[in-house]
Design a protein around this motif. Structure first.
Motif, mmCIF file in Angstrom:
data_model
loop_
_atom_site.group_PDB
_atom_site.id
_atom_site.type_symbol
_atom_site.label_atom_id
_atom_site.label_comp_id
_atom_site.label_asym_id
_atom_site.label_seq_id
_atom_site.Cartn_x
_atom_site.Cartn_y
_atom_site.Cartn_z
ATOM 1 N N GLY A 1 0.806 -1.211 0.000
ATOM 2 C CA GLY A 1 0.000 0.000 0.000
ATOM 3 C C GLY A 1 0.841 1.265 0.000
ATOM 4 N N SER A 2 0.234 2.350 0.449
ATOM 5 C CA SER A 2 0.857 3.669 0.353
ATOM 6 C C SER A 2 2.064 3.801 1.284
ATOM 7 C CB SER A 2 -0.164 4.748 0.702
ATOM 8 O OG SER A 2 -1.235 4.734 -0.213
ATOM 9 N N VAL A 3 2.994 4.679 0.885
ATOM 10 C CA VAL A 3 4.187 4.951 1.673
ATOM 11 C C VAL A 3 3.807 5.754 2.918
ATOM 12 C CG1 VAL A 3 6.409 6.155 1.694
ATOM 13 C CG2 VAL A 3 5.676 4.896 -0.343
ATOM 14 N N ILE A 4 4.336 5.336 4.062
ATOM 15 C CA ILE A 4 4.090 6.009 5.343
ATOM 16 C C ILE A 4 5.278 6.866 5.744
ATOM 17 C CG2 ILE A 4 3.770 5.607 7.831
ATOM 18 C CD1 ILE A 4 2.153 3.093 7.050
ATOM 19 N N LEU A 5 6.472 6.357 5.540
ATOM 20 C CA LEU A 5 7.679 7.080 5.930
ATOM 21 C C LEU A 5 8.725 6.935 4.826
ATOM 22 C CD1 LEU A 5 9.357 8.602 8.135
ATOM 23 C CD2 LEU A 5 10.058 6.341 8.972
ATOM 24 N N ALA A 6 9.326 8.063 4.456
ATOM 25 C CA ALA A 6 10.388 8.056 3.445
ATOM 26 C C ALA A 6 11.352 9.195 3.748
ATOM 27 C CB ALA A 6 9.805 8.220 2.048
ATOM 28 N N ARG A 7 12.566 9.050 3.256
ATOM 29 C CA ARG A 7 13.551 10.110 3.432
ATOM 30 C C ARG A 7 14.229 10.387 2.096
ATOM 31 N NH1 ARG A 7 17.254 6.287 7.306
ATOM 32 N NH2 ARG A 7 17.930 4.774 5.728
ATOM 33 N N ALA A 8 14.771 11.580 1.967
ATOM 34 C CA ALA A 8 15.470 11.952 0.740
ATOM 35 C C ALA A 8 16.672 11.046 0.515
ATOM 36 C CB ALA A 8 15.909 13.410 0.818
ATOM 37 N N ASP A 9 16.965 10.782 -0.746
ATOM 38 C CA ASP A 9 18.078 9.899 -1.107
ATOM 39 C C ASP A 9 18.822 10.518 -2.284
ATOM 40 O OD1 ASP A 9 19.120 7.052 -0.468
ATOM 41 O OD2 ASP A 9 19.003 7.065 -2.655
ATOM 42 N N ASP A 10 19.984 9.976 -2.598
ATOM 43 C CA ASP A 10 20.771 10.500 -3.713
ATOM 44 C C ASP A 10 20.790 9.552 -4.911
ATOM 45 O OD1 ASP A 10 22.376 8.459 -2.799
ATOM 46 O OD2 ASP A 10 24.188 9.674 -2.591
ATOM 47 N N PHE A 11 19.799 8.664 -4.990
ATOM 48 C CA PHE A 11 19.768 7.703 -6.090
ATOM 49 C C PHE A 11 19.807 8.402 -7.449
ATOM 50 C CE2 PHE A 11 17.340 5.134 -9.178
ATOM 51 C CZ PHE A 11 18.125 3.993 -9.208
ATOM 52 N N HIS A 12 19.143 9.550 -7.556
ATOM 53 C CA HIS A 12 19.088 10.262 -8.839
ATOM 54 C C HIS A 12 20.444 10.789 -9.283
ATOM 55 C CE1 HIS A 12 18.700 13.272 -5.688
ATOM 56 N NE2 HIS A 12 18.996 14.224 -6.546
ATOM 57 N N LEU A 13 21.413 10.824 -8.364
ATOM 58 C CA LEU A 13 22.765 11.282 -8.696
ATOM 59 C C LEU A 13 23.708 10.131 -9.022
ATOM 60 C CD1 LEU A 13 23.164 13.944 -5.859
ATOM 61 C CD2 LEU A 13 22.408 14.319 -8.220
ATOM 62 N N GLN A 14 23.219 8.911 -8.894
ATOM 63 C CA GLN A 14 24.065 7.744 -9.076
ATOM 64 C C GLN A 14 23.965 7.191 -10.498
ATOM 65 O OE1 GLN A 14 23.019 4.875 -6.043
ATOM 66 N NE2 GLN A 14 23.028 6.421 -4.415
ATOM 67 N N ALA A 15 24.961 6.407 -10.854
ATOM 68 C CA ALA A 15 25.003 5.827 -12.197
ATOM 69 C C ALA A 15 23.819 4.909 -12.460
ATOM 70 C CB ALA A 15 26.311 5.061 -12.384
ATOM 71 N N ASP A 16 23.277 4.278 -11.408
ATOM 72 C CA ASP A 16 22.143 3.361 -11.582
ATOM 73 C C ASP A 16 20.895 4.070 -12.096
ATOM 74 O OD1 ASP A 16 23.328 0.915 -10.816
ATOM 75 O OD2 ASP A 16 23.204 1.487 -8.709
ATOM 76 N N ALA A 17 20.818 5.388 -11.948
ATOM 77 C CA ALA A 17 19.652 6.126 -12.435
ATOM 78 C C ALA A 17 19.748 6.438 -13.920
ATOM 79 C CB ALA A 17 19.489 7.423 -11.646
ATOM 80 N N LEU A 18 20.953 6.417 -14.473
ATOM 81 C CA LEU A 18 21.162 6.863 -15.857
ATOM 82 C C LEU A 18 20.393 6.043 -16.895
ATOM 83 C CD1 LEU A 18 24.977 7.739 -15.755
ATOM 84 C CD2 LEU A 18 23.014 9.302 -15.626
#
Length: 373
Positions: free
Chosen positions: A224-241
Motif C-alpha cells: 500500500g501507500s508509503v508512510i515514511l520516506a527520506r530523501a536519497d541520492d539515487f538520482h545522482l548515481q550511475a544506476d539512475a542513468l
C-alpha cells in the motif's frame, strides 16, 4: 495569458494537499472540484478553493466543460491546466483530450499510447528489459514458491475493473488471490527484497529533467501507500542513468515516479512506474527540488521565486527531514524496508514534525485521521 489549475479532489489526497501548499506558496491560482461532501479537502484550509462539489462519482466530459466554463467566466481564464493526480483521471483525460482542449483545458500528459506503455506494468517491464534494465524474474505459470508478486498486465482487466498488484506470501494469500481475481489478467514475478527507492522526475518538453529521489522505509500492508520516506541520492548515481536514457529514447515528458528495489548484491530492479503525481509528493515540496516549478513552467505559468515562496510559507524555509503520514499506520501492521518498528518508535520525536497533515493548514484532517479506529 490568464490561466489557472483545475484539481479533482477526493483521491490521492496527500498529493493534492502537497500541490495546494506549493501552489499557495508560489502564487499559482488553483481551483478544486470536491468528490463529495466527505472529501478530506474540506478539513483543510484549501476548502476555500473548492469551486463546487460533485453530485456523482462518475466522470463525464460534460462535467469538465461545465467546470471550465464556470472558471473562465468567473476569472477570465483563457485556459485551465488539469492536474494529473490519479491514474483513472489521467486515462479519462487522454481518452477525451481533443474535446477537453476545445473546452479550454490542457492535459499535461504524453500521448495515450506512450502513457499506457509506461503506466501498464507489464509493458514497461518489457521496455526496461529490452533496454538492459534489470526487472524481477517472471514465472511462466502461477508459482508454487513463495513469496511472489501477482501484477496486472494492464490497468483494467478483462472485466474492465481497475486492478492492483498482490503480494503473495504463502498458500493462504495465493488462494485468496485466486478467489478474488481472474488469473488471466495477471503475470507473476519473483519478490525482490531490498532497499525501496523512488526515482522522481519532471521531464520537460525540452531541456534537462529535474530530478530527486527518496528511500521508502515504512509502507502500508500489501504494498500500500508509503508512510515514511527520506530523501536519497539515487538520482545522482550511475544506476539512475539507464532510466533517464530510456525516457529520452521514447520521448517521454511529464511527471514520473519509477520504483526501484536495490537487492543485497547491489542490483537495482525496476518495479513499476507512475507517470502522474505520487502519494508522498510532500517530500519534493519540503525540499527545493524545482519539480513542480518545471512542470508549471512548461505550460506558461509564472511562479514566485523560491526565496519569496519560502518567506511566504515558513514550512518551506528549511527542508524537513522526511516524509511521514501517521494516518497511514491505521491500515494495519506496516511493511518495513531497511527499517524496523523499533526504529520507528525510537525516532518518533524526530519524525513527527514532518507529518503531512499535522500542519497549520490541515489540522482538522490530522485529528480526523487520528480518531479513526
Amino acid at each position: 495569458m490568464a490561466q489557472g489549475v483545475l484539481i479533482l479532489s477526493g483521491y490521492n489526497i496527500r498529493a493534492v494537499v502537497a500541490f495546494c501548499r506549493w501552489a499557495t506558496a508560489r502564487g499559482v491560482p488553483f481551483h478544486l472540484v470536491a468528490r463529495d461532501g466527505s472529501d478530506p479537502i474540506f478539513l483543510t484550509n484549501y476548502a476555500a478553493h473548492v469551486l463546487l462539489t460533485r453530485d456523482s462519482s462518475q466522470l463525464a466530459l460534460a462535467h469538465f466543460v461545465h467546470w471550465a466554463a464556470l472558471l473562465r467566466a468567473q476569472h477570465g481564464y483563457e485556459r485551465l491546466l488539469l492536474l494529473p493526480s490519479t491514474e483513472f483521471l489521467n486515462r479519462f483525460m487522454l481518452a477525451h483530450r481533443e474535446e477537453l482542449g476545445q473546452a479550454g483545458c490542457v492535459v499535461p500528459l504524453v500521448d495515450q499510447a506512450l502513457y499506457c506503455r509506461l503506466s501498464d506494468k507489464h509493458s514497461f517491464g518489457r521496455l526496461c528489459s529490452d533496454a538492459g534494465i534489470a526487472v524481477p524474474g517472471e514465472y511462466d505459470t502461477l508459482p508454487e514458491r513463495f513469496p511472489f508478486v501477482a501484477k496486472p498486465r494492464s490497468y483494467a482487466g478483462i472485466g474492465t475493473r481497475q486492478l492492483k498488484p498482490h503480494l503473495v506470501y504463502g498458500p493462504v494469500e495465493r488462494e485468496r488471490f485466486l478467489r478474488g481475481e481472474d488469473s488471466r489478467d495477471f503475470y507473476y514475478q519473483q519478490y525482490v527484497d531490498g532497499r525501496s527507492l523512488y526515482l522522481l522526475a519532471y521531464v520537460p518538453i525540452s531541456g534537462e529533467p529535474v530530478l530527486f529521489s527518496q528511500e521508502n522505509l515504512v509502507q502500508q500492508p500489501e504494498g500500500g501507500s508509503v508512510i515514511l520516506a527520506r530523501a536519497d541520492d539515487f538520482h545522482l548515481q550511475a544506476d539512475a542513468l539507464p532510466y533517464l536514457a530510456l525516457l529520452a529514447q521514447v520521448r517521454f515528458h511529464g511527471l514520473i515516479m519509477i520504483e526501484v528495489r536495490r537487492a543485497a548484491d547491489g542490483t537495482c530492479y525496476m518495479i513499476e512506474a507512475n507517470p502522474r503525481l505520487w502519494g508522498p509528493m510532500q517530500l519534493v515540496v519540503d525540499h527545493p527540488t524545482g519539480i513542480f516549478d518545471a512542470f508549471l513552467a512548461d505550460y506558461g505559468f509564472c511562479t514566485a521565486a523560491a526565496a519569496a515562496a519560502a518567506a511566504a510559507n515558513s514550512a518551506s524555509a528549511a527542508p524537513l527531514p522526511c516524509y511521514y503520514w501517521s494516518g497511514g499506520l491505521r491500515a494495519g501492521p506496516p511493511s518495513y524496508h531497511n527499517f524496523s518498528a523499533a526504529a520507528l518508535a525510537a525516532q518518533q520525536a524526530a519524525i513527527a514534525p514532518s507529518d503531512i497533515f499535522h500542519r497549520h493548514d490541515s489540522m482538522p484532517l490530522y485529528r480526523h485521521e487520528q480518531a479513526q479506529p
